[in-house]
Design a protein around this motif. Structure first.
Motif, PDB file in Angstrom:
ATOM      1  N   VAL A  76       0.829  -1.196   0.000  1.00 32.83           N
ATOM      2  CA  VAL A  76       0.000   0.000   0.000  1.00 32.83           C
ATOM      3  C   VAL A  76       0.870   1.255   0.000  1.00 32.83           C
ATOM      4  O   VAL A  76       0.571   2.230  -0.691  1.00 32.83           O
ATOM      5  N   CYS A  77       1.927   1.234   0.782  1.00 36.01           N
ATOM      6  CA  CYS A  77       2.842   2.374   0.870  1.00 36.01           C
ATOM      7  C   CYS A  77       4.272   1.850   0.972  1.00 36.01           C
ATOM      8  O   CYS A  77       4.514   0.795   1.557  1.00 36.01           O
ATOM      9  N   GLU A  78       5.184   2.611   0.407  1.00 35.30           N
ATOM     10  CA  GLU A  78       6.609   2.258   0.490  1.00 35.30           C
ATOM     11  C   GLU A  78       7.420   3.513   0.754  1.00 35.30           C
ATOM     12  O   GLU A  78       7.166   4.568   0.165  1.00 35.30           O
ATOM     13  N   SER A  79       8.383   3.395   1.628  1.00 33.15           N
ATOM     14  CA  SER A  79       9.210   4.553   1.978  1.00 33.15           C
ATOM     15  C   SER A  79      10.348   4.729   0.994  1.00 33.15           C
ATOM     16  O   SER A  79      10.685   3.821   0.221  1.00 33.15           O
ATOM     17  N   ASP A  80      10.940   5.904   1.028  1.00 34.32           N
ATOM     18  CA  ASP A  80      12.216   6.110   0.364  1.00 34.32           C
ATOM     19  C   ASP A  80      13.286   5.338   1.135  1.00 34.32           C
ATOM     20  O   ASP A  80      13.067   4.964   2.299  1.00 34.32           O
ATOM     21  N   PRO A  81      14.457   5.072   0.519  1.00 33.97           N
ATOM     22  CA  PRO A  81      15.539   4.428   1.277  1.00 33.97           C
ATOM     23  C   PRO A  81      15.905   5.248   2.510  1.00 33.97           C
ATOM     24  O   PRO A  81      16.139   6.453   2.424  1.00 33.97           O
ATOM     25  N   ILE A  82      15.929   4.588   3.653  1.00 26.79           N
ATOM     26  CA  ILE A  82      16.239   5.245   4.927  1.00 26.79           C
ATOM     27  C   ILE A  82      17.682   4.913   5.295  1.00 26.79           C
ATOM     28  O   ILE A  82      18.020   3.743   5.496  1.00 26.79           O
ATOM     29  N   PRO A  83      18.561   5.921   5.383  1.00 31.25           N
ATOM     30  CA  PRO A  83      19.959   5.632   5.716  1.00 31.25           C
ATOM     31  C   PRO A  83      20.125   5.315   7.203  1.00 31.25           C
ATOM     32  O   PRO A  83      19.390   5.814   8.053  1.00 31.25           O
ATOM     33  N   PHE A  84      21.109   4.473   7.501  1.00 34.85           N
ATOM     34  CA  PHE A  84      21.477   4.198   8.886  1.00 34.85           C
ATOM     35  C   PHE A  84      22.990   4.042   8.949  1.00 34.85           C
ATOM     36  O   PHE A  84      23.650   3.771   7.931  1.00 34.85           O
ATOM     37  N   ALA A  85      23.531   4.211  10.131  1.00 37.55           N
ATOM     38  CA  ALA A  85      24.977   4.091  10.306  1.00 37.55           C
ATOM     39  C   ALA A  85      25.278   3.756  11.757  1.00 37.55           C
ATOM     40  O   ALA A  85      24.512   4.098  12.666  1.00 37.55           O
ATOM     41  N   THR A  86      26.378   3.073  11.960  1.00 44.67           N
ATOM     42  CA  THR A  86      26.857   2.769  13.307  1.00 44.67           C
ATOM     43  C   THR A  86      28.374   2.680  13.280  1.00 44.67           C
ATOM     44  O   THR A  86      28.960   2.217  12.304  1.00 44.67           O
ATOM     45  N   ALA A  87      29.005   3.151  14.346  1.00 44.49           N
ATOM     46  CA  ALA A  87      30.459   3.076  14.485  1.00 44.49           C
ATOM     47  C   ALA A  87      30.773   2.115  15.629  1.00 44.49           C
ATOM     48  O   ALA A  87      30.201   2.222  16.714  1.00 44.49           O
ATOM     49  N   GLN A  88      31.675   1.173  15.371  1.00 44.08           N
ATOM     50  CA  GLN A  88      32.034   0.158  16.346  1.00 44.08           C
ATOM     51  C   GLN A  88      33.545   0.167  16.575  1.00 44.08           C
ATOM     52  O   GLN A  88      34.313   0.387  15.640  1.00 44.08           O
ATOM     53  N   THR A  89      33.938  -0.066  17.821  1.00 43.31           N
ATOM     54  CA  THR A  89      35.357  -0.135  18.175  1.00 43.31           C
ATOM     55  C   THR A  89      35.717  -1.557  18.566  1.00 43.31           C
ATOM     56  O   THR A  89      35.024  -2.174  19.393  1.00 43.31           O
ATOM     57  N   PHE A  90      36.797  -2.083  17.973  1.00 46.90           N
ATOM     58  CA  PHE A  90      37.242  -3.438  18.235  1.00 46.90           C
ATOM     59  C   PHE A  90      38.683  -3.412  18.757  1.00 46.90           C
ATOM     60  O   PHE A  90      39.476  -2.548  18.374  1.00 46.90           O
ATOM     61  N   ILE A  91      39.001  -4.355  19.644  1.00 47.18           N
ATOM     62  CA  ILE A  91      40.373  -4.560  20.096  1.00 47.18           C
ATOM     63  C   ILE A  91      40.893  -5.802  19.379  1.00 47.18           C
ATOM     64  O   ILE A  91      40.448  -6.922  19.648  1.00 47.18           O
ATOM     65  N   LEU A  92      41.838  -5.591  18.445  1.00 43.47           N
ATOM     66  CA  LEU A  92      42.261  -6.665  17.553  1.00 43.47           C
ATOM     67  C   LEU A  92      43.782  -6.697  17.423  1.00 43.47           C
ATOM     68  O   LEU A  92      44.472  -5.726  17.740  1.00 43.47           O
ATOM     69  N   CYS A  93      44.255  -7.823  16.906  1.00 48.25           N
ATOM     70  CA  CYS A  93      45.640  -7.909  16.473  1.00 48.25           C
ATOM     71  C   CYS A  93      45.693  -7.232  15.100  1.00 48.25           C
ATOM     72  O   CYS A  93      45.299  -7.824  14.097  1.00 48.25           O
ATOM     73  N   ALA A  94      46.131  -5.992  15.085  1.00 48.27           N
ATOM     74  CA  ALA A  94      46.088  -5.196  13.856  1.00 48.27           C
ATOM     75  C   ALA A  94      47.376  -4.412  13.681  1.00 48.27           C
ATOM     76  O   ALA A  94      47.385  -3.174  13.742  1.00 48.27           O
ATOM     77  N   PRO A  95      48.498  -5.085  13.486  1.00 45.73           N
ATOM     78  CA  PRO A  95      49.767  -4.371  13.294  1.00 45.73           C
ATOM     79  C   PRO A  95      49.748  -3.544  12.022  1.00 45.73           C
ATOM     80  O   PRO A  95      48.895  -3.730  11.142  1.00 45.73           O
ATOM     81  N   GLU A  96      50.690  -2.621  11.932  1.00 48.10           N
ATOM     82  CA  GLU A  96      50.781  -1.762  10.756  1.00 48.10           C
ATOM     83  C   GLU A  96      50.974  -2.616   9.507  1.00 48.10           C
ATOM     84  O   GLU A  96      51.765  -3.553   9.490  1.00 48.10           O
ATOM     85  N   GLY A  97      50.215  -2.291   8.476  1.00 48.87           N
ATOM     86  CA  GLY A  97      50.275  -3.055   7.233  1.00 48.87           C
ATOM     87  C   GLY A  97      49.051  -3.929   7.017  1.00 48.87           C
ATOM     88  O   GLY A  97      48.805  -4.379   5.895  1.00 48.87           O
ATOM     89  N   THR A  98      48.287  -4.182   8.078  1.00 51.58           N
ATOM     90  CA  THR A  98      47.060  -4.957   7.941  1.00 51.58           C
ATOM     91  C   THR A  98      45.904  -4.036   7.556  1.00 51.58           C
ATOM     92  O   THR A  98      45.928  -2.830   7.824  1.00 51.58           O
ATOM     93  N   VAL A  99      44.898  -4.607   6.928  1.00 52.82           N
ATOM     94  CA  VAL A  99      43.717  -3.846   6.516  1.00 52.82           C
ATOM     95  C   VAL A  99      42.467  -4.548   7.035  1.00 52.82           C
ATOM     96  O   VAL A  99      42.472  -5.748   7.299  1.00 52.82           O
ATOM     97  N   VAL A 100      41.397  -3.761   7.167  1.00 50.20           N
ATOM     98  CA  VAL A 100      40.130  -4.300   7.655  1.00 50.20           C
ATOM     99  C   VAL A 100      39.344  -4.915   6.504  1.00 50.20           C
ATOM    100  O   VAL A 100      39.219  -4.319   5.432  1.00 50.20           O
ATOM    101  N   ASP A 101      38.828  -6.098   6.737  1.00 51.14           N
ATOM    102  CA  ASP A 101      37.867  -6.720   5.818  1.00 51.14           C
ATOM    103  C   ASP A 101      36.658  -7.119   6.644  1.00 51.14           C
ATOM    104  O   ASP A 101      36.784  -7.871   7.608  1.00 51.14           O
ATOM    105  N   CYS A 102      35.501  -6.586   6.310  1.00 49.07           N
ATOM    106  CA  CYS A 102      34.313  -6.889   7.114  1.00 49.07           C
ATOM    107  C   CYS A 102      33.121  -7.161   6.207  1.00 49.07           C
ATOM    108  O   CYS A 102      33.014  -6.624   5.107  1.00 49.07           O
ATOM    109  N   HIS A 103      32.232  -8.005   6.691  1.00 51.66           N
ATOM    110  CA  HIS A 103      30.998  -8.288   5.967  1.00 51.66           C
ATOM    111  C   HIS A 103      29.910  -8.680   6.958  1.00 51.66           C
ATOM    112  O   HIS A 103      30.173  -8.921   8.134  1.00 51.66           O
TER     113      HIS A 103
END
Length: 238
Positions: A139-166
């Motif tokens: 009957v009714c449909e909205s426009d695309p509604i944006p959302f966002a969230t920022a998360q902080t992780f404690i990881l083994c992330a030495p210099e030279g590594t990159v984030v891959d997330c899904h």
């Protein structure tokens, strides 16, 4: 596939996973009321003819039992997408910190103290809300509604590594509240975010070179026995 018996050391280039975590993320509730509610339901997708969203349903005699609200992930143009299948369904990227990834001292369950890094990740996407009647019609449909969230992780992330997330799981729920003096749409989003720290490396492994196996041919459809089995005990023995 078969293998030779001779082993030797080889150098291969591959992507190494330095760390990998999964987190359930509850995106802050998005609420729309009054003019904000009307703005996300455009007239071309919700022909209200000047009425508010709640007035539109009231004028059609809809009770809350007569319609349902559904919500799903989309791209920025409102096209429905599957976050598990489409790895590009959401924007998921590292938030670069001014002084780089900050080191954090962490005590492991064994009592050992190690230094990890603080990694901040931004997740952004869109959802669409549909109002469906008892016959399953939108009957009714909205426009695309944006959302966002920022998360902080404690990881083994030495210099030279990159984030891959899904995203391995995505759920969106919406509810529309209509009273005489109040109207509001609430949208809640829950997702499972998998974050990996990776880097391209070259490693030495002991291996054997392999070669193709012998092909297994499909059985022929032509019969090989042209004659029925005989009874030698009966004929022509006697």
């Amino acid at each position: 596939m078969s293998y030779s018996h001779h082993k030797e050391k080889v150098c291969i280039s591959t992507r190494k996973v330095y760390d990998w975590v999964t987190r359930q993320v509850d995106v802050p509730l998005k609420s729309f009321s009054n003019s904000d509610l009307e703005s996300i339901f455009p007239d071309n997708k919700c022909p209200r003819h000047g009425k508010t969203v709640c007035e539109f349903f009231t004028s059609h005699g809809f009770d809350p039992e007569d319609f349902s609200i559904r919500c799903f992930l989309t791209d920025e143009d409102g096209n429905r997408i599957d976050p598990v299948v489409d790895n590009n369904a959401l924007i998921c990227q590292e938030i670069i910190q001014p002084n780089g990834r900050q080191p954090v001292q962490v005590t492991l369950p064994s009592g050992e103290t190690v230094t990890l890094q603080k990694v901040k990740v931004l997740v952004k996407g869109h959802v669409v809300v549909q109002v469906v009647n008892a016959n399953g019609q939108v009957v009714c449909e909205s426009d695309p509604i944006p959302f966002a969230t920022a998360q902080t992780f404690i990881l083994c992330a030495p210099e030279g590594t990159v984030v891959d997330c899904h995203i391995s799981f995505f759920e969106c729920d919406a509810s529309l509240i209509c009273t005489d003096n109040f109207s509001q749409l609430d949208v809640s989003i829950t997702l499972c975010l998998e974050v990996q720290m990776e880097a391209d490396v070259k490693i030495e492994v002991e291996a054997r070179f392999c070669k193709p196996r012998e092909e297994i041919l499909e059985a022929t459809l032509c019969p090989t026995d042209k004659f029925p089995p005989q009874c030698p005990e009966v004929f022509p023995a006697h």
